[in-house]
Design a protein around this motif. Structure first.
Motif, PDB file in Angstrom:
ATOM      1  N   ASN A 245      28.698  56.365  29.596  1.00 51.56           N
ATOM      2  CA  ASN A 245      29.111  57.005  28.336  1.00 51.56           C
ATOM      3  C   ASN A 245      28.695  58.474  28.276  1.00 51.56           C
ATOM      4  O   ASN A 245      29.132  59.205  27.393  1.00 51.56           O
ATOM      5  CB  ASN A 245      28.569  56.233  27.135  1.00 51.56           C
ATOM      6  N   HIS A 246      27.857  58.922  29.224  1.00 53.87           N
ATOM      7  CA  HIS A 246      27.462  60.333  29.277  1.00 53.87           C
ATOM      8  C   HIS A 246      28.422  61.163  30.137  1.00 53.87           C
ATOM      9  O   HIS A 246      28.256  62.383  30.224  1.00 53.87           O
ATOM     10  CB  HIS A 246      26.051  60.459  29.847  1.00 53.87           C
ATOM     11  N   TYR A 247      29.406  60.510  30.769  1.00 53.01           N
ATOM     12  CA  TYR A 247      30.277  61.209  31.713  1.00 53.01           C
ATOM     13  C   TYR A 247      31.738  60.901  31.370  1.00 53.01           C
ATOM     14  O   TYR A 247      32.285  59.881  31.775  1.00 53.01           O
ATOM     15  CB  TYR A 247      29.938  60.795  33.148  1.00 53.01           C
ATOM     16  N   SER A 248      32.334  61.817  30.647  1.00 55.14           N
ATOM     17  CA  SER A 248      33.660  61.554  30.080  1.00 55.14           C
ATOM     18  C   SER A 248      34.744  61.410  31.135  1.00 55.14           C
ATOM     19  O   SER A 248      35.787  60.812  30.867  1.00 55.14           O
ATOM     20  CB  SER A 248      34.042  62.674  29.110  1.00 55.14           C
ATOM     21  N   PHE A 249      34.537  61.960  32.349  1.00 53.95           N
ATOM     22  CA  PHE A 249      35.584  61.855  33.364  1.00 53.95           C
ATOM     23  C   PHE A 249      35.811  60.410  33.801  1.00 53.95           C
ATOM     24  O   PHE A 249      36.825  60.110  34.434  1.00 53.95           O
ATOM     25  CB  PHE A 249      35.268  62.734  34.574  1.00 53.95           C
ATOM     26  N   THR A 250      34.871  59.511  33.482  1.00 53.89           N
ATOM     27  CA  THR A 250      35.060  58.099  33.828  1.00 53.89           C
ATOM     28  C   THR A 250      35.865  57.377  32.751  1.00 53.89           C
ATOM     29  O   THR A 250      36.908  56.792  33.033  1.00 53.89           O
ATOM     30  CB  THR A 250      33.712  57.396  34.017  1.00 53.89           C
ATOM     31  N   TYR A 251      35.400  57.429  31.513  1.00 51.12           N
ATOM     32  CA  TYR A 251      36.049  56.631  30.466  1.00 51.12           C
ATOM     33  C   TYR A 251      37.262  57.300  29.831  1.00 51.12           C
ATOM     34  O   TYR A 251      38.006  56.663  29.097  1.00 51.12           O
ATOM     35  CB  TYR A 251      35.042  56.252  29.371  1.00 51.12           C
ATOM     36  N   SER A 252      37.496  58.588  30.097  1.00 49.53           N
ATOM     37  CA  SER A 252      38.663  59.263  29.520  1.00 49.53           C
ATOM     38  C   SER A 252      39.867  59.234  30.446  1.00 49.53           C
ATOM     39  O   SER A 252      40.941  59.717  30.084  1.00 49.53           O
ATOM     40  CB  SER A 252      38.305  60.721  29.181  1.00 49.53           C
ATOM     41  N   HIS A 253      39.711  58.680  31.636  1.00 44.37           N
ATOM     42  CA  HIS A 253      40.823  58.606  32.583  1.00 44.37           C
ATOM     43  C   HIS A 253      41.892  57.653  32.058  1.00 44.37           C
ATOM     44  O   HIS A 253      41.578  56.646  31.414  1.00 44.37           O
ATOM     45  CB  HIS A 253      40.315  58.115  33.943  1.00 44.37           C
ATOM     46  N   PRO A 254      43.183  57.947  32.311  1.00 49.52           N
ATOM     47  CA  PRO A 254      44.258  57.048  31.818  1.00 49.52           C
ATOM     48  C   PRO A 254      44.102  55.611  32.295  1.00 49.52           C
ATOM     49  O   PRO A 254      44.464  54.676  31.587  1.00 49.52           O
ATOM     50  CB  PRO A 254      45.532  57.694  32.388  1.00 49.52           C
ATOM     51  N   GLN A 255      43.587  55.417  33.508  1.00 48.71           N
ATOM     52  CA  GLN A 255      43.325  54.065  34.024  1.00 48.71           C
ATOM     53  C   GLN A 255      41.823  53.800  34.029  1.00 48.71           C
ATOM     54  O   GLN A 255      41.257  53.341  35.024  1.00 48.71           O
ATOM     55  CB  GLN A 255      43.894  53.895  35.435  1.00 48.71           C
ATOM     56  N   ASN A 256      41.189  54.060  32.894  1.00 51.49           N
ATOM     57  CA  ASN A 256      39.724  53.907  32.830  1.00 51.49           C
ATOM     58  C   ASN A 256      39.273  52.482  33.104  1.00 51.49           C
ATOM     59  O   ASN A 256      38.178  52.259  33.613  1.00 51.49           O
ATOM     60  CB  ASN A 256      39.185  54.400  31.489  1.00 51.49           C
ATOM     61  N   TRP A 257      40.103  51.508  32.785  1.00 52.10           N
ATOM     62  CA  TRP A 257      39.739  50.113  33.046  1.00 52.10           C
ATOM     63  C   TRP A 257      39.577  49.877  34.548  1.00 52.10           C
ATOM     64  O   TRP A 257      38.677  49.146  34.975  1.00 52.10           O
ATOM     65  CB  TRP A 257      40.807  49.177  32.480  1.00 52.10           C
ATOM     66  N   ALA A 258      40.430  50.512  35.355  1.00 51.72           N
ATOM     67  CA  ALA A 258      40.317  50.356  36.805  1.00 51.72           C
ATOM     68  C   ALA A 258      39.065  51.064  37.323  1.00 51.72           C
ATOM     69  O   ALA A 258      38.402  50.570  38.249  1.00 51.72           O
ATOM     70  CB  ALA A 258      41.566  50.907  37.490  1.00 51.72           C
ATOM     71  N   VAL A 259      38.744  52.217  36.740  1.00 52.87           N
ATOM     72  CA  VAL A 259      37.523  52.934  37.122  1.00 52.87           C
ATOM     73  C   VAL A 259      36.310  52.044  36.874  1.00 52.87           C
ATOM     74  O   VAL A 259      35.417  51.912  37.725  1.00 52.87           O
ATOM     75  CB  VAL A 259      37.391  54.248  36.330  1.00 52.87           C
ATOM     76  N   LEU A 260      36.273  51.421  35.702  1.00 53.31           N
ATOM     77  CA  LEU A 260      35.149  50.559  35.341  1.00 53.31           C
ATOM     78  C   LEU A 260      35.037  49.374  36.291  1.00 53.31           C
ATOM     79  O   LEU A 260      33.940  49.061  36.789  1.00 53.31           O
ATOM     80  CB  LEU A 260      35.318  50.071  33.903  1.00 53.31           C
ATOM     81  N   ILE A 261      36.136  48.716  36.574  1.00 55.88           N
ATOM     82  CA  ILE A 261      36.121  47.546  37.452  1.00 55.88           C
ATOM     83  C   ILE A 261      35.648  47.927  38.855  1.00 55.88           C
ATOM     84  O   ILE A 261      34.803  47.250  39.454  1.00 55.88           O
ATOM     85  CB  ILE A 261      37.515  46.897  37.506  1.00 55.88           C
ATOM     86  N   LEU A 262      36.194  49.011  39.396  1.00 57.41           N
ATOM     87  CA  LEU A 262      35.837  49.421  40.749  1.00 57.41           C
ATOM     88  C   LEU A 262      34.363  49.801  40.856  1.00 57.41           C
ATOM     89  O   LEU A 262      33.685  49.431  41.829  1.00 57.41           O
ATOM     90  CB  LEU A 262      36.717  50.597  41.185  1.00 57.41           C
ATOM     91  N   MET A 263      33.850  50.527  39.878  1.00 56.41           N
ATOM     92  CA  MET A 263      32.453  50.944  39.935  1.00 56.41           C
ATOM     93  C   MET A 263      31.510  49.748  39.774  1.00 56.41           C
ATOM     94  O   MET A 263      30.458  49.688  40.418  1.00 56.41           O
ATOM     95  CB  MET A 263      32.175  51.996  38.875  1.00 56.41           C
ATOM     96  N   MET A 264      31.873  48.790  38.927  1.00 54.39           N
ATOM     97  CA  MET A 264      31.038  47.598  38.784  1.00 54.39           C
ATOM     98  C   MET A 264      31.089  46.759  40.064  1.00 54.39           C
ATOM     99  O   MET A 264      30.070  46.201  40.490  1.00 54.39           O
ATOM    100  CB  MET A 264      31.482  46.774  37.572  1.00 54.39           C
ATOM    101  N   PHE A 265      32.257  46.670  40.674  1.00 51.36           N
ATOM    102  CA  PHE A 265      32.363  45.952  41.950  1.00 51.36           C
ATOM    103  C   PHE A 265      31.493  46.613  43.011  1.00 51.36           C
ATOM    104  O   PHE A 265      30.797  45.936  43.785  1.00 51.36           O
ATOM    105  CB  PHE A 265      33.821  45.912  42.409  1.00 51.36           C
ATOM    106  N   ALA A 266      31.517  47.943  43.058  1.00 50.98           N
ATOM    107  CA  ALA A 266      30.693  48.666  44.020  1.00 50.98           C
ATOM    108  C   ALA A 266      29.213  48.382  43.785  1.00 50.98           C
ATOM    109  O   ALA A 266      28.443  48.190  44.730  1.00 50.98           O
ATOM    110  CB  ALA A 266      30.969  50.167  43.923  1.00 50.98           C
ATOM    111  N   GLY A 267      28.811  48.333  42.514  1.00 51.16           N
ATOM    112  CA  GLY A 267      27.415  48.031  42.200  1.00 51.16           C
ATOM    113  C   GLY A 267      27.010  46.644  42.662  1.00 51.16           C
ATOM    114  O   GLY A 267      25.913  46.455  43.208  1.00 51.16           O
TER     115      GLY A 267
END
Length: 409
Positions: A245-267
């Protein structure tokens, strides 16, 4: 005054939440290391007592010798340490922080009308249902498929689908920043519920059986271990969701749901590396570097995907206009109408979110750095762009700041 008190509540809750989360995650990491590093006890006496593993370690100038009894120790000690308040306190402070930061002003922080235009009460109810429904589905999956052949793989596959679905829904229904945090809170709620409903009750039943002289049913330990392992893989995805939530380039992306899924998978993949590396050192499994490589590759792919797009070539007329605008610094007289239209709603005479007020030259000068960072660099403000600020207006703010941020009339 309300905004001021909410800011203090946010700060203090965040402080306690981070401290207790460190304690919870730290103990989780330690016990995963401990379980993965145990070897068969060398002393025949320990093996005869039912000890299944031991570890020698050195820390802080002393030597430690933890021993594990898989089912029960030969004698119940007078003092037994329990690990549960770290989990409960982390969840309680986290939920309180979520309430203060997002639910209290749901119309501002939770709702993005460009995604879903609903009333605050409905948005709050749906957000809370994420926490409850996901736990119920997860628990049902564990109880239904966990004991079957290849049960862990089946549960993991179904869980991946559930997390993906929840991420997609959250990012389409709520403001991006709130959606990421909500998915993190959803998984964290499941982690704490595992402790509350399964791990601690199972341990209490084991103690009751020992005290009553009854045979101990190993199923309680097996269930607790299963949920504890799940919590281990949840940890890094939750931490990313909370920090994003401190980095808007992640959650403001048009496909932010995919960003979230990919980063959680990487973790989760990187966590698998750390889980297996202890066993590798003891020759129990292959080198787990491949899991870390997959996680790092996914993160690198996301970084490449989210890179800023190159600016489109300008026509000669556009280039001339841009050069003219850059050559003419913006002053406070040009800035003030933008602030009035885009910022006073939350930072004016009637409301001062985050204790920031921008309706006077003095306060604008005081917060000049923050205005530039929030509105031009990170583009976080206005939150969810609720007031419809344009790129041209952001550029004007940038020219004003770069020219010295003067507030002279």
């Amino acid at each position: 005054m309300e905004s001021y008190l909410l800011d203090w509540a946010n700060l203090l809750l965040r402080w306690v939440h981070v401290i207790t989360a460190i304690a919870w995650v730290g103990s989780s990491f330690y016990f995963v290391f401990l379980d993965s590093s145990l070897t068969t006890p060398e002393e025949e006496k320990l093996r005869g007592e039912g000890a299944t593993g031991e570890l020698w370690a050195v820390h802080g100038g002393g030597f430690y010798h933890p021993v594990k009894y898989q089912v029960q120790p030969p004698k119940l000690p007078s003092h037994l340490h329990w690990f549960f308040w770290e989990s409960y306190t982390t969840w309680l402070t986290g939920f309180s922080l979520f309430t203060v930061s997002y639910l209290w002003n749901a119309g501002t922080y939770l709702i993005d009308k460009s995604r879903m235009d609903w009333q605050p009460g409905a948005a709050i109810a749906v957000a809370l249902s994420f926490l409850v429904v996901f736990w119920m589905l997860y628990d049902f999956v564990c109880q239904t498929f966990g004991k079957r052949k290849n049960g862990d793989a089946i549960v993991g596959g179904i869980l991946l689908v559930l997390v993906c679905a929840a991420s997609w829904l959250a990012c389409h229904w709520f403001a991006g920043r709130a959606a990421f945090l909500l998915v993190g809170a959803m998984i964290a709620t499941t982690m704490s519920a595992n402790v509350f409903f399964w791990i601690i009750p199972g341990q209490k039943k084991v103690l009751e059986s020992i005290k009553a002289g009854r045979p101990v049913d190993p199923i309680h330990g097996q269930r607790g271990k299963q949920r504890s392992v799940h919590n281990t893989y949840f940890t890094l995805p939750v931490i990313f969701a909370m920090l994003s939530n401190h980095y808007s380039f992640t959650y403001s992306h048009p496909q932010n749901w995919a960003v979230l899924i990919l980063m959680m998978f990487a973790g989760a993949a990187i966590r698998q590396f750390f889980v297996l590396r202890h066993g590798y050192k003891l020759g129990r499994n292959r080198h787990p570097l491949a899991y870390a490589a997959v996680g790092v590759a996914v993160i690198a792919a996301v970084i490449w995907w989210l890179r800023p797009a190159p600016a489109a070539p300008l026509t000669p007329e556009q280039a001339a206009a841009a050069a003219a605008a850059a050559a003419s610094p913006a002053g406070y007289a040009q800035l003030k109408p933008v602030l009035e239209q885009r910022c006073y709603l939350c930072h004016g005479a009637t409301m001062q979110m985050k204790n920031v007020r921008l309706d006077s030259p003095e306060s604008v000068k005081q917060h000049a750095d923050a205005i530039y960072q929030q509105a031009v660099v990170s583009k976080i403000m206005p939150l969810n762009n609720a007031t419809g600020i344009t790129d041209a207006e952001r550029a004007l703010i940038g020219r004003w700041f770069q020219a010295g941020a003067s507030v002279a009339p």
